[in-house]
Design an enzyme around this catalytic site. Structure first.
Site, PDB file in Angstrom:
ATOM      1  N   LEU A  57      56.005  49.008  46.568  1.00 51.80           N
ATOM      2  CA  LEU A  57      57.467  49.134  46.684  1.00 51.80           C
ATOM      3  C   LEU A  57      58.063  49.822  45.467  1.00 51.80           C
ATOM      4  O   LEU A  57      57.718  49.494  44.334  1.00 51.80           O
ATOM      5  CB  LEU A  57      58.084  47.730  46.746  1.00 51.80           C
ATOM      6  CG  LEU A  57      57.986  46.969  48.062  1.00 51.80           C
ATOM      7  CD1 LEU A  57      58.421  45.528  47.847  1.00 51.80           C
ATOM      8  CD2 LEU A  57      58.845  47.650  49.112  1.00 51.80           C
TER       9      LEU A  57
ATOM     10  N   TYR B 288      37.812  44.583  58.391  1.00 52.03           N
ATOM     11  CA  TYR B 288      37.883  44.975  56.979  1.00 52.03           C
ATOM     12  C   TYR B 288      36.458  45.162  56.462  1.00 52.03           C
ATOM     13  O   TYR B 288      35.709  44.198  56.313  1.00 52.03           O
ATOM     14  CB  TYR B 288      38.624  43.924  56.140  1.00 52.03           C
ATOM     15  CG  TYR B 288      40.053  43.683  56.552  1.00 52.03           C
ATOM     16  CD1 TYR B 288      40.762  44.610  57.314  1.00 52.03           C
ATOM     17  CD2 TYR B 288      40.731  42.524  56.168  1.00 52.03           C
ATOM     18  CE1 TYR B 288      42.087  44.386  57.687  1.00 52.03           C
ATOM     19  CE2 TYR B 288      42.053  42.296  56.535  1.00 52.03           C
ATOM     20  CZ  TYR B 288      42.715  43.226  57.299  1.00 52.03           C
ATOM     21  OH  TYR B 288      44.014  42.999  57.666  1.00 52.03           O
TER      22      TYR B 288
ATOM     23  N   PHE C  95      51.899  43.888  54.203  1.00 53.36           N
ATOM     24  CA  PHE C  95      52.460  44.811  53.205  1.00 53.36           C
ATOM     25  C   PHE C  95      53.678  44.196  52.498  1.00 53.36           C
ATOM     26  O   PHE C  95      54.714  44.860  52.323  1.00 53.36           O
ATOM     27  CB  PHE C  95      52.844  46.156  53.825  1.00 53.36           C
ATOM     28  CG  PHE C  95      51.689  46.977  54.336  1.00 53.36           C
ATOM     29  CD1 PHE C  95      50.396  46.742  53.898  1.00 53.36           C
ATOM     30  CD2 PHE C  95      51.903  48.014  55.252  1.00 53.36           C
ATOM     31  CE1 PHE C  95      49.319  47.522  54.365  1.00 53.36           C
ATOM     32  CE2 PHE C  95      50.846  48.799  55.718  1.00 53.36           C
ATOM     33  CZ  PHE C  95      49.549  48.548  55.283  1.00 53.36           C
TER      34      PHE C  95
ATOM     35  N   LEU D 143      54.145  43.726  49.505  1.00 56.88           N
ATOM     36  CA  LEU D 143      54.431  44.468  48.265  1.00 56.88           C
ATOM     37  C   LEU D 143      54.497  45.966  48.531  1.00 56.88           C
ATOM     38  O   LEU D 143      54.492  46.763  47.593  1.00 56.88           O
ATOM     39  CB  LEU D 143      53.339  44.175  47.218  1.00 56.88           C
ATOM     40  CG  LEU D 143      53.217  42.707  46.813  1.00 56.88           C
ATOM     41  CD1 LEU D 143      51.999  42.487  45.919  1.00 56.88           C
ATOM     42  CD2 LEU D 143      54.493  42.257  46.089  1.00 56.88           C
ATOM     43  N   GLY D 144      54.523  46.357  49.798  1.00 56.80           N
ATOM     44  CA  GLY D 144      54.568  47.781  50.135  1.00 56.80           C
ATOM     45  C   GLY D 144      53.225  48.315  50.580  1.00 56.80           C
ATOM     46  O   GLY D 144      53.126  49.472  50.972  1.00 56.80           O
ATOM     47  N   GLY D 145      52.165  47.524  50.484  1.00 60.21           N
ATOM     48  CA  GLY D 145      50.855  47.946  50.968  1.00 60.21           C
ATOM     49  C   GLY D 145      50.226  48.994  50.072  1.00 60.21           C
ATOM     50  O   GLY D 145      50.197  48.846  48.854  1.00 60.21           O
TER      51      GLY D 145
END
Ligand SMILES: NC(=O)c1ccc[n+]([C@@H]2O[C@H](COP(=O)([O-])OP(=O)(O)OC[C@H]3O[C@@H](n4cnc5c(N)ncnc54)[C@H](OP(=O)(O)O)[C@@H]3O)[C@@H](O)[C@H]2O)c1
Length: 290
Positions: free
Chosen positions: A223, A66, A215, A217-219
């Site tokens: 979401l 990262y 993810f 929260l959906g990344g």
């Protein structure tokens, strides 16, 4: 600085001999755009990390890829010397190219270098947990993990790693890893709308192994679901809170590592994840990924 809050939603879990709060923090979003380079708001990134610990979170997920290196350096600057209770979980097995891609780096020398970089950038002598990250950006890919996982097991025997895990892995790869060395966690993509690992989660729960959805929260694309929005509206909560609360309800071995670069979102997520969900709410939410 407080170091432990039993009131965090979800309570605690034990990774091998290391106790962590089930509500953790995923640090990927702290680097710059595309997880490359420094953050636009450096002080803001340091503040999020300090707030996570102040809220009582004892599990931070990271990787030296990262930034690269940037996120780990921020963690060190914000939190070193680390509270005794804090556990930092990292991953190796991918590097970065100039386009911001994530090419695999799973040769033995790649893994030794990545473990060294994590130790140096985090300022540690032993890494609490290292996940071997498999597959690619599209998801898990079949194939043997024996050589790279044996390399990590050797680094564990040398005392550089306390516990091992796998990430972006198929169920067969999880089983293959466990035949080589004990694992304490599996970190795969999973959330309300992506439930391909339902069977694996239940199997791991029975074996005392944590499942850590990335993810949650959906990344990069949060979401979106009309059913989620409807349940959230009925409960007077945000969809993110409901998505996190659902994960905590889904199985006791699920650990949360939602990412955010915002102190306000971090506080909102911690508060929201404790939302009680009725059997009716759960049944409605279960249909989203069904
Ligand atoms: N093993 C792997 O291959 C792998 C892959 C990806 C990620 N991970 C790990 O998983 C962790 C979590 O993944 P992630 O951070 O990519 O995705 P995520 O947790 O699903 O979602 C993070 C996104 O949600 C937004 N968000 C968070 N709280 C919010 C709120 N209350 N309201 C509105 N938006 C909100 C964040 O934006 P703001 O910054 O604006 O809050 C960010 O864009 C990462 O940090 C990383 O440690 C692992």
């Amino acid at each position: 600085m407080s170091t432990f809050s039993p009131s965090l939603p979800g309570g605690t879990w034990t990774l091998g001999d290391l106790t962590v709060t089930r509500f953790g923090y995923g640090a990927m979003q702290l680097a710059g755009p595309g997880v490359m380079g420094p953050p636009a708001d450096r002080d803001g990134a340091l503040a999020v990390l300090r707030e996570a610990v102040d809220l009582g979170i004892t599990h931070i997920d990271t990787a030296d890829a990262y930034g690269p290196h940037i996120t780990n350096q921020l963690i060190r600057e914000a939190l070193h010397p680390y509270p005794d209770t804090l556990r930092i979980v990292t991953k190796v097995g991918a590097t970065r190219d100039e386009q911001g891609g994530w090419p695999p780096a799973r040769e033995p020398e790649d893994l030794r270098r990545a473990v060294r970089h994590n130790l140096d950038n985090l300022g540690l002598e032993t890494l609490d947990v290292v996940n071997l990250r498999l597959g690619d950006a599209q998801g898990p890919r079949p194939g043997s993990l024996a050589e790279p996982f044996e390399t990590l097991a050797e680094l564990q025997r040398q005392g550089l790693i306390r516990h091992l895990g796998v990430s972006n892995a198929t169920a067969d790869q999880v089983a293959e890893a466990r035949a080589i060395a004990p694992i304490v966690c599996v970190q795969n993509m999973y959330n309300l709308a992506h439930r391909q690992d339902d069977d694996l989660i239940d199997e791991l729960a029975g074996q005392g192994i944590a499942y850590v959805p990335f993810f949650p929260l959906g990344g990069f694309s949060p979401l979106q679901s009309s059913a989620l929005t409807a349940v959230a509206a009925r409960l007077d909560a945000t969809p993110m809170s409901v998505a996190l609360a659902w994960l905590l309800h889904r199985s006791p071995n699920i650990l949360l590592i939602p990412g955010t670069s915002s102190v306000a979102h971090l506080r909102e997520n911690v508060a929201g994840a404790g939302l009680p969900l009725s059997d009716g709410d759960l049944a409605e939410l279960d249909k989203i990924g069904g």
